[in-house]
Design a protein around this motif. Sequence first.
Motif, PDB file in Angstrom:
ATOM      1  N   LEU A  47       0.827  -1.209   0.000  1.00  0.00           N
ATOM      2  CA  LEU A  47       0.000   0.000   0.000  1.00  0.00           C
ATOM      3  C   LEU A  47       0.860   1.258   0.000  1.00  0.00           C
ATOM      4  N   ASP A  48       1.940   1.237   0.770  1.00  0.00           N
ATOM      5  CA  ASP A  48       2.816   2.407   0.821  1.00  0.00           C
ATOM      6  C   ASP A  48       3.513   2.627  -0.526  1.00  0.00           C
ATOM      7  N   TRP A  49       3.942   1.523  -1.151  1.00  0.00           N
ATOM      8  CA  TRP A  49       4.580   1.650  -2.468  1.00  0.00           C
ATOM      9  C   TRP A  49       3.573   2.137  -3.505  1.00  0.00           C
ATOM     10  N   LEU A  50       2.394   1.512  -3.545  1.00  0.00           N
ATOM     11  CA  LEU A  50       1.393   1.880  -4.538  1.00  0.00           C
ATOM     12  C   LEU A  50       0.935   3.319  -4.333  1.00  0.00           C
ATOM     13  N   GLY A  51       0.745   3.708  -3.072  1.00  0.00           N
ATOM     14  CA  GLY A  51       0.326   5.072  -2.796  1.00  0.00           C
ATOM     15  C   GLY A  51       1.329   6.082  -3.314  1.00  0.00           C
ATOM     16  N   ASP A  52       2.595   5.817  -3.104  1.00  0.00           N
ATOM     17  CA  ASP A  52       3.639   6.717  -3.604  1.00  0.00           C
ATOM     18  C   ASP A  52       3.652   6.740  -5.129  1.00  0.00           C
ATOM     19  N   TYR A  53       3.415   5.586  -5.745  1.00  0.00           N
ATOM     20  CA  TYR A  53       3.475   5.480  -7.202  1.00  0.00           C
ATOM     21  C   TYR A  53       2.314   6.211  -7.879  1.00  0.00           C
ATOM     22  N   ILE A  54       1.109   6.117  -7.298  1.00  0.00           N
ATOM     23  CA  ILE A  54      -0.057   6.736  -7.934  1.00  0.00           C
ATOM     24  C   ILE A  54      -0.358   8.122  -7.381  1.00  0.00           C
ATOM     25  N   ARG A  59      -3.007   5.777   3.249  1.00  0.00           N
ATOM     26  CA  ARG A  59      -3.313   4.360   3.024  1.00  0.00           C
ATOM     27  C   ARG A  59      -4.796   4.169   2.783  1.00  0.00           C
ATOM     28  N   GLN A  60      -5.626   4.973   3.449  1.00  0.00           N
ATOM     29  CA  GLN A  60      -7.065   4.843   3.257  1.00  0.00           C
ATOM     30  C   GLN A  60      -7.439   5.047   1.787  1.00  0.00           C
ATOM     31  N   ALA A  61      -6.939   6.130   1.198  1.00  0.00           N
ATOM     32  CA  ALA A  61      -7.255   6.425  -0.200  1.00  0.00           C
ATOM     33  C   ALA A  61      -6.656   5.374  -1.131  1.00  0.00           C
ATOM     34  N   THR A  62      -5.469   4.892  -0.797  1.00  0.00           N
ATOM     35  CA  THR A  62      -4.824   3.873  -1.636  1.00  0.00           C
ATOM     36  C   THR A  62      -5.610   2.573  -1.596  1.00  0.00           C
ATOM     37  N   ALA A  63      -6.020   2.140  -0.401  1.00  0.00           N
ATOM     38  CA  ALA A  63      -6.789   0.902  -0.272  1.00  0.00           C
ATOM     39  C   ALA A  63      -8.122   1.013  -0.987  1.00  0.00           C
ATOM     40  N   LEU A 150     -10.019 -10.088   1.376  1.00  0.00           N
ATOM     41  CA  LEU A 150      -9.242  -8.935   0.945  1.00  0.00           C
ATOM     42  C   LEU A 150      -9.801  -7.647   1.541  1.00  0.00           C
ATOM     43  N   ILE A 151     -11.108  -7.499   1.489  1.00  0.00           N
ATOM     44  CA  ILE A 151     -11.729  -6.287   2.028  1.00  0.00           C
ATOM     45  C   ILE A 151     -11.488  -6.183   3.526  1.00  0.00           C
ATOM     46  N   ARG A 152     -11.598  -7.283   4.233  1.00  0.00           N
ATOM     47  CA  ARG A 152     -11.351  -7.260   5.678  1.00  0.00           C
ATOM     48  C   ARG A 152      -9.912  -6.843   5.975  1.00  0.00           C
ATOM     49  N   SER A 153      -8.976  -7.418   5.239  1.00  0.00           N
ATOM     50  CA  SER A 153      -7.568  -7.119   5.473  1.00  0.00           C
ATOM     51  C   SER A 153      -7.267  -5.656   5.178  1.00  0.00           C
ATOM     52  N   LEU A 154      -7.705  -5.169   4.024  1.00  0.00           N
ATOM     53  CA  LEU A 154      -7.425  -3.796   3.640  1.00  0.00           C
ATOM     54  C   LEU A 154      -8.139  -2.807   4.552  1.00  0.00           C
ATOM     55  N   SER A 155      -9.341  -3.151   4.968  1.00  0.00           N
ATOM     56  CA  SER A 155     -10.075  -2.279   5.883  1.00  0.00           C
ATOM     57  C   SER A 155      -9.339  -2.125   7.207  1.00  0.00           C
ATOM     58  N   ILE A 157      -6.055  -2.871   7.912  1.00  0.00           N
ATOM     59  CA  ILE A 157      -4.688  -2.359   7.799  1.00  0.00           C
ATOM     60  C   ILE A 157      -4.662  -0.887   7.407  1.00  0.00           C
ATOM     61  N   ALA A 158      -5.565  -0.493   6.488  1.00  0.00           N
ATOM     62  CA  ALA A 158      -5.596   0.895   6.032  1.00  0.00           C
ATOM     63  C   ALA A 158      -6.549   1.764   6.853  1.00  0.00           C
ATOM     64  N   ARG A 159      -7.294   1.126   7.743  1.00  0.00           N
ATOM     65  CA  ARG A 159      -8.259   1.855   8.577  1.00  0.00           C
ATOM     66  C   ARG A 159      -9.265   2.628   7.723  1.00  0.00           C
ATOM     67  N   VAL A 160      -9.861   1.896   6.801  1.00  0.00           N
ATOM     68  CA  VAL A 160     -10.887   2.468   5.931  1.00  0.00           C
ATOM     69  C   VAL A 160     -12.146   1.633   6.079  1.00  0.00           C
ATOM     70  N   SER A 161     -13.294   2.275   6.067  1.00  0.00           N
ATOM     71  CA  SER A 161     -14.570   1.596   6.285  1.00  0.00           C
ATOM     72  C   SER A 161     -14.813   0.479   5.273  1.00  0.00           C
ATOM     73  N   LYS A 162     -15.276  -0.648   5.774  1.00  0.00           N
ATOM     74  CA  LYS A 162     -15.629  -1.747   4.865  1.00  0.00           C
ATOM     75  C   LYS A 162     -16.772  -1.344   3.950  1.00  0.00           C
ATOM     76  N   MET A 163     -17.661  -0.474   4.428  1.00  0.00           N
ATOM     77  CA  MET A 163     -18.777  -0.052   3.586  1.00  0.00           C
ATOM     78  C   MET A 163     -18.281   0.685   2.346  1.00  0.00           C
ATOM     79  N   ILE A 164     -17.253   1.512   2.513  1.00  0.00           N
ATOM     80  CA  ILE A 164     -16.667   2.186   1.352  1.00  0.00           C
ATOM     81  C   ILE A 164     -16.138   1.154   0.365  1.00  0.00           C
TER      82      ILE A 164
END
Length: 261
Positions: A47-54, A59-63, A150-155, A157-164
């Motif tokens: 997530l940190d690599w992808l966030g920097d690349y894009i 992390r929330q926005a990247t996830a 995947l959604i559970r893990s990203l939610s 780790i990135a602290r982003v709502s599963k609903m999003i």
Amino acid sequence: MRQHLSLEERSYLSERYGLRLQDDPRPCLRSITAMELLDRAACESYLDWLGDYIGSPTRQATASTLVKRYAAIAVSPALYSMTVNNKGLTLELEHCLLETPELPEHNPLGTKLPYLSVSSYGISLPAPDQRRNWREHTVRELFAGHLTPLIRSLSEIARVSKMILWENALVRMVPLFKEAIDSAEDPTAAARIREDFRYIAREAPGELFGERRNPLSALVESTGMDPEGDYKHRLRRTCCLYYKVSAEYCRQCPLPQESRE
């Protein structure tokens, strides 16, 4: 007898969704299996690599961006295969490789988001008069066995709502069904596709998603897709954080106009 996708079906999934069904990794800047995203350290690093690349600041926005992309390159082709071709496409996390190739010089403005290569997959067909049972099994494999972890893990780790994240998946699914209904060759096929959408988005029990409740049912109205397949533009219920990655807001952004200044 092992079932297969036809050459035409494989070509369509490749051209429409960028899905590569072959064990032939391409040179790329970064690759990671979907299974590795369930590991905290590997997921954080990616997530940190992808966030920097894009150019994503959090992390929330990247996830959120990643799930939207994953729904387009993995979930959508699997659902297309099921509802249009009547073939269940089994994609296992360990065989799904997210690849970020270098942008070619002739297309420097191409997407920086990853593509999906699948090294091994399975195909299932419904037995005569058993399509409902087959569909239930196919939906369970795709969601409870694949997307939900995947959604559970990203939610987490990135602290982003599963609903999003679930709405991100849903907004990628809706155009698939809308286009499939519009291009159906006969009314019977169109009716089957409508029924598949209604089942997945409204009627399927939570257990098929590995959740207590169907996570899509509370969100489906905001997509504008009704049970009969009609479509009207509506705002999302959640903000996908697209504005944090891009210089603009998505067309379905639910944020009040005054808050966007």
